[in-house]
Enzyme design. Structure first.
Site, PDB file in Angstrom:
ATOM      1  N   ALA A 369       0.703  -0.718   0.260  1.00  0.00           N
ATOM      2  CA  ALA A 369      -0.391   0.687  -0.040  1.00  0.00           C
ATOM      3  C   ALA A 369       0.724   1.341  -0.139  1.00  0.00           C
ATOM      4  CB  ALA A 369      -0.660  -0.092   1.012  1.00  0.00           C
ATOM      5  N   SER A 412      -3.896  -0.237  -6.138  1.00  0.00           N
ATOM      6  CA  SER A 412      -4.032   0.392  -7.347  1.00  0.00           C
ATOM      7  C   SER A 412      -4.737   1.986  -6.632  1.00  0.00           C
ATOM      8  CB  SER A 412      -3.561  -0.120  -8.566  1.00  0.00           C
ATOM      9  OG  SER A 412      -4.070   1.005  -9.570  1.00  0.00           O
ATOM     10  N   LYS A 415      -6.989   6.204 -11.034  1.00  0.00           N
ATOM     11  CA  LYS A 415      -6.555   7.655 -11.804  1.00  0.00           C
ATOM     12  C   LYS A 415      -4.741   6.860 -12.230  1.00  0.00           C
ATOM     13  CE  LYS A 415      -6.842  11.480  -7.856  1.00  0.00           C
ATOM     14  NZ  LYS A 415      -7.943   9.757  -7.305  1.00  0.00           N
ATOM     15  N   SER A 456      -9.637   9.748   3.961  1.00  0.00           N
ATOM     16  CA  SER A 456      -8.316   9.893   3.870  1.00  0.00           C
ATOM     17  C   SER A 456      -7.202  11.485   4.394  1.00  0.00           C
ATOM     18  CB  SER A 456      -8.084   8.662   2.581  1.00  0.00           C
ATOM     19  OG  SER A 456      -8.010   9.248   1.786  1.00  0.00           O
ATOM     20  N   VAL A 460     -10.425  15.460   0.320  1.00  0.00           N
ATOM     21  CA  VAL A 460     -10.812  16.566   0.381  1.00  0.00           C
ATOM     22  C   VAL A 460     -12.243  16.692   1.846  1.00  0.00           C
ATOM     23  CG1 VAL A 460     -13.351  15.349  -1.249  1.00  0.00           C
ATOM     24  CG2 VAL A 460     -12.351  18.256  -1.032  1.00  0.00           C
ATOM     25  N   ARG A 545      -7.108  21.205 -10.952  1.00  0.00           N
ATOM     26  CA  ARG A 545      -5.385  21.941 -10.753  1.00  0.00           C
ATOM     27  C   ARG A 545      -4.719  20.342 -12.000  1.00  0.00           C
ATOM     28  NH1 ARG A 545      -6.401  19.719  -4.451  1.00  0.00           N
ATOM     29  NH2 ARG A 545      -6.861  18.577  -5.532  1.00  0.00           N
TER      30      ARG A 545
END
Length: 637
Positions: A369, A412, A415, A456, A460, A545
Site C-alpha cells: 500500500a 492501485s 487514476k 483519507s 477532500v 488543478r
C-alpha cells in the site's frame, strides 16, 4: 497507596458479605424444604436430627460450589443472566453431590422430597435478593439522573439493547423511547424503555417528548436512512449521534464510549460489505503478512482488519514515517497479541533495508500500500513519485519473487486508467510491472483498483472540514467535477477479499457505486455543521488543478470487465507486455528519476504508459506499445 488499599478492602468486604448471605440461605432453604414437605405443620424430633445432619453435609459442599462457579465475580448492582446461570450451576452441582452422598451413606430419616425442594428454595434465595437489589438501585439511579439529556434511540436490536443498558447507568443521557421499523418489536420494552413505533414517527416524537438528542443505534443502517434521520434532526435542531458501523467495530461489542457524531461517510456509504470469511481465514490465518505503507490511510486499516479479524502468525508493519508507525504500533498492540505485531521503520525505495526485512521475516503475503498518492504534489515532484510508486514497487515485487512470497497485492487507483497526471501514470507503470512478473514467477500478483476513500489523509473531506471550521469559503475545482467514493473500511475489506480470491494475474476493480459530485459533497458537509450552503458558508469554484480530470474512470477500454463471485468486485482483462521491452523502459525511468527533470520524467512515463495523456508534458511520441489484444474471459463463480 491508601486509596487502592481502601478500594480492595471494600471489594473484599462486599464479597464476604455476599458469601455470608449465601451461606445463610443454606439452612433457611433446608428448613423451608422440611416445612413444605410437612405441609408447614411443624417438625418432629427425627426431622430435627436429619435436618442437622443434612446441614452439616450441605454447608461445606455448597460453599465450595459457590466459589467454584464464581458467584462472587459478579456485582449485585449489575446482576444479569450470566449471574443467574452461575447460581443455577452452583446449586445444581451442590445438590447432586449432596444427594449422591445421602444415598451412598444411606442416611436414614432424610425425606426424599426435601432433596427436591431444597435446591428450589436455595435458587430463589440466592437469585431473588440480587435482582431486587439491582431493581432498587436502577430505580434510585433513574430518579437521580433526571437531568440527563432526553434521548430517543433509533433501533431496538442488539446494538440498541446494549447501548440502552449502558445509558441507564450514565448521567449524561436519559433514554426515553425506542423507534424501530420492525412491527414485532412495537410495544415491547428493553431495560424499561418502550418501543413506541416506526422511525416515521421521529419528527412528531422529537417535539412531543421534548427530545434533546437522537441516537442511531444501528451499525448496519443504510446511508439513505442515515440521511433521512439527520435531515429530520437538523430541521428540529436536535443533535444526532450514532454508533460506529459494523466495519468499524471489526466484530467487537458496542460500547457507550463509541458514540460519535454523524460523518460524511455515514451519508455517502452503502450497505455493509458481505465477505467470504472462510476464504479470508484460509488466506490470512497462520501467515506472515507484510504491509507496506502501514501508517497510511489504507495501510493502517489493512493492519487493523488483518490483525483484528483474523489470526495471522505475524503482521509486519512497515512505513517510512517514524511518528506514523509509532502510533500504529501503539494502536495495534491494543488490538492484537503483542507477539503477533512487528513494527518496522523503512522505505520501500531502500534496497538494503527491504532485503533485510524479507530475509529476516520471510513474509508469505505482501500487501503493498506504500505510495505517493496526492495528485498535485506528485505533479510537482515527478521524480519522487517515480521512485516510490514505480521503482519502490519494483523493488518490493522483485524481493517477493526472490523470497517465495505466495501472494503479492498491489493497491492501485482509478487514476491509473487513461492517466492524465504523474501519479496515475506511475501507478499504471507499477501495474504493468506486476502483471509482467506474474508470468515469470511462482508468486501470485494481484492488483486492486478503486477510487477515492472518504476521510483519507490529504483527501477532500479533511480539507472541507478545515475550511468550514474557518468560516469558509469551501473551494471546489469545478461545478461538474465528480469522483467515486468509498469508506476506508469498505475499501480495505474488498481489497482483502480480492487478494483472497485471486489466483494471480487479475486486475480487480472495486464497485464504487455511482460517482458523487464534489459540490454535492461540499453542501452535505456544510449541513452536517448545521449551516446552510451559500448563506452561512460559501462555495467557491477555483478551476481544475494540474493533472486533474473532470470525471475519473475505473477501467480502460481494452480491459473487458467481467463479474466475479463477489457482487462488489469486478475483474478487468490484464494487458501483457514483452519483458525485454519493459526492462528498457524501466531503465529509462531510473535515469529520469536521477535527473529530477519533470520533462524527462514525463517522456519516460509516456514511453512505458502510452495512454498517459499530458498536455503540459510535450512528450515525444513513443514507439507503438506491444500491449497484446485482450481476449474474452469468463466470469468467475
Amino acid at each position: 497507596m491508601r486509596f487502592p488499599i481502601i478500594t480492595a478492602f471494600r471489594i473484599g468486604l462486599k464479597r464476604t458479605l455476599a458469601f455470608l448471605h449465601d451461606l445463610a440461605w443454606i439452612p433457611l432453604a433446608l428448613l423451608l424444604g422440611y416445612l413444605a414437605q410437612a405441609n408447614f405443620q411443624g417438625l418432629g424430633v427425627e426431622d430435627g436430627s436429619s435436618l442437622l445432619i443434612l446441614l452439616l453435609l450441605c454447608l461445606p459442599i455448597q460453599a465450595a460450589a459457590f466459589w467454584s462457579f464464581g458467584l462472587y465475580r459478579g456485582i449485585w448492582r449489575f446482576a444479569s443472566l450470566p449471574d443467574l446461570i452461575r447460581i443455577f450451576k452452583a446449586v445444581t452441582t451442590g445438590t447432586l453431590v449432596i444427594t449422591s452422598l445421602v444415598f451412598l451413606f444411606q442416611l436414614s430419616g432424610v425425606p426424599r422430597t426435601v432433596l427436591v425442594l431444597y435446591p428450589v428454595f436455595l435458587l430463589v434465595g440466592l437469585a431473588g435478593p440480587r435482582y431486587v437489589y439491582r431493581w432498587i438501585k436502577d430505580q434510585f439511579h433513574g430518579h437521580r439522573r433526571r437531568e440527563g439529556q432526553r434521548t430517543l434511540v433509533i433501533g431496538a436490536g442488539r446494538a440498541g439493547e446494549m447501548m440502552v443498558r449502558d445509558l441507564v447507568k450514565d448521567s449524561h443521557y436519559q433514554p426515553i423511547a425506542f423507534l424501530d421499523d420492525d412491527p414485532a418489536k412495537r410495544g415491547s420494552e428493553l431495560h424499561g424503555v418502550r418501543v413506541l413505533g416506526s422511525i416515521s414517527l421521529l419528527a412528531a416524537l422529537v417535539d412531543e417528548l421534548s427530545i434533546e438528542v437522537v441516537l442511531i443505534a444501528m451499525p448496519s443502517a443504510s446511508s439513505d436512512l442515515m440521511r433521512r434521520i439527520t435531515d429530520i434532526c437538523r430541521q428540529r435542531q436536535v443533535p444526532c449521534l450514532t454508533l460506529p458501523t459494523l466495519q468499524e467495530l471489526h466484530g467487537h461489542p458496542v460500547r457507550l464510549s463509541q458514540i460519535r457524531g454523524i460523518r460524511i461517510e455515514d451519508l455517502l456509504g452503502r450497505q455493509p460489505v458481505k465477505l467470504d470469511t472462510a476464504v479470508l481465514h484460509a488466506f490470512l490465518d497462520g501467515k506472515r503478512v507484510l504491509i507496506t505503507g502501514a501508517a497510511g490511510s489504507i495501510g493502517s486499516e489493512l493492519c487493523r482488519q488483518v490483525a483484528g479479524c483474523y489470526a495471522p502468525e505475524k503482521v509486519i508493519m512497515l512505513d517510512h514515517s517514524e511518528y506514523g508507525i509509532y502510533r500504529m504500533d501503539e494502536e495495534m498492540r491494543q488490538l492484537a497479541p503483542p507477539d503477533r505485531i512487528v513494527t518496522l521503520l523503512g522505505d520501500v525505495r531502500d534496497p538494503g533495508r527491504m532485503r533485510q526485512v524479507f530475509a529476516q521475516w520471510q513474509p508469505q503475503v505482501v500487501l503493498h500500500a506504500a505510495a505517493c498518492k496526492h495528485v498535485p504534489l506528485v505533479e510537482l515532484n515527478a521524480a519522487e513519485g517515480i521512485k516510490t510508486n514505480v521503482l519502490g514497487t519494483r523493488l518490493v515485487a522483485d524481493l517477493a519473487v526472490e523470497y517465495g512470497v505466495e501472494k503479492f497485492l498491489l493497491v492501485s487507483t482509478d487514476k491509473a486508467v487513461n492517466p492524465c497526471n504523474i501519479m496515475g501514470a506511475t501507478k499504471r507503470a507499477a501495474e504493468i510491472y506486476c502483471q509482467a512478473l506474474q508470468h515469470r514467477s511462482n508468486t501470485a500478483f494481484i492488483i486492486t483498483r478503486f477510487g477515492n476513500v472518504l476521510n483519507s489523509a490529504g483527501s477532500v473531506v479533511p480539507l472541507f472540514e478545515r475550511q468550514i471550521a474557518a468560516g469558509g469559503p469551501v473551494t471546489v475545482t469545478h461545478p461538474e467535477v465528480t469522483r467515486f467514493f468509498m469508506t476506508i473500511p469498505e475499501a480495505v475489506s474488498l481489497i482483502l477479499q480480492s487478494a483472497a480470491m485471486g489466483d494471480g494475474g487479475e486486475v480487480f476493480v472495486l464497485d464504487m457505486g455511482e460517482p458523487v459530485r464534489i459540490v454535492d459533497l461540499a453542501q452535505q458537509m456544510i449541513r452536517l455543521y448545521d449551516l446552510d450552503p451559500e448563506i452561512d458558508i460559501g462555495i467557491e469554484f477555483i478551476g481544475l488543478r494540474p493533472g486533474e480530470k473532470l470525471h475519473e474512470e475505473l477501467f480502460h477500454s481494452q480491459e473487458a470487465l467481467v463479474g466475479t463471485a463477489h457482487a462488489k468486485i469486478l475483474r478487468a482483462q490484464a494487458r501483457q507486455v514483452e519483458w525485454e521491452w519493459l526492462q528498457r523502459r524501466m531503465s529509462q525511468l531510473v535515469l529520469a528519476s536521477r535527473q529530477d527533470d519533470p520533462q524527462v520524467a514525463r517522456v519516460a512515463l509516456h514511453a512505458l504508459v502510452p495512454e498517459f495523456v499530458d498536455g503540459d508534458a510535450r512528450a515525444t511520441v513513443a514507439a507503438p506499445s506491444p500491449l497484446t489484444r485482450p481476449t474474452p474471459i469468463k466470469a468467475v463463480g
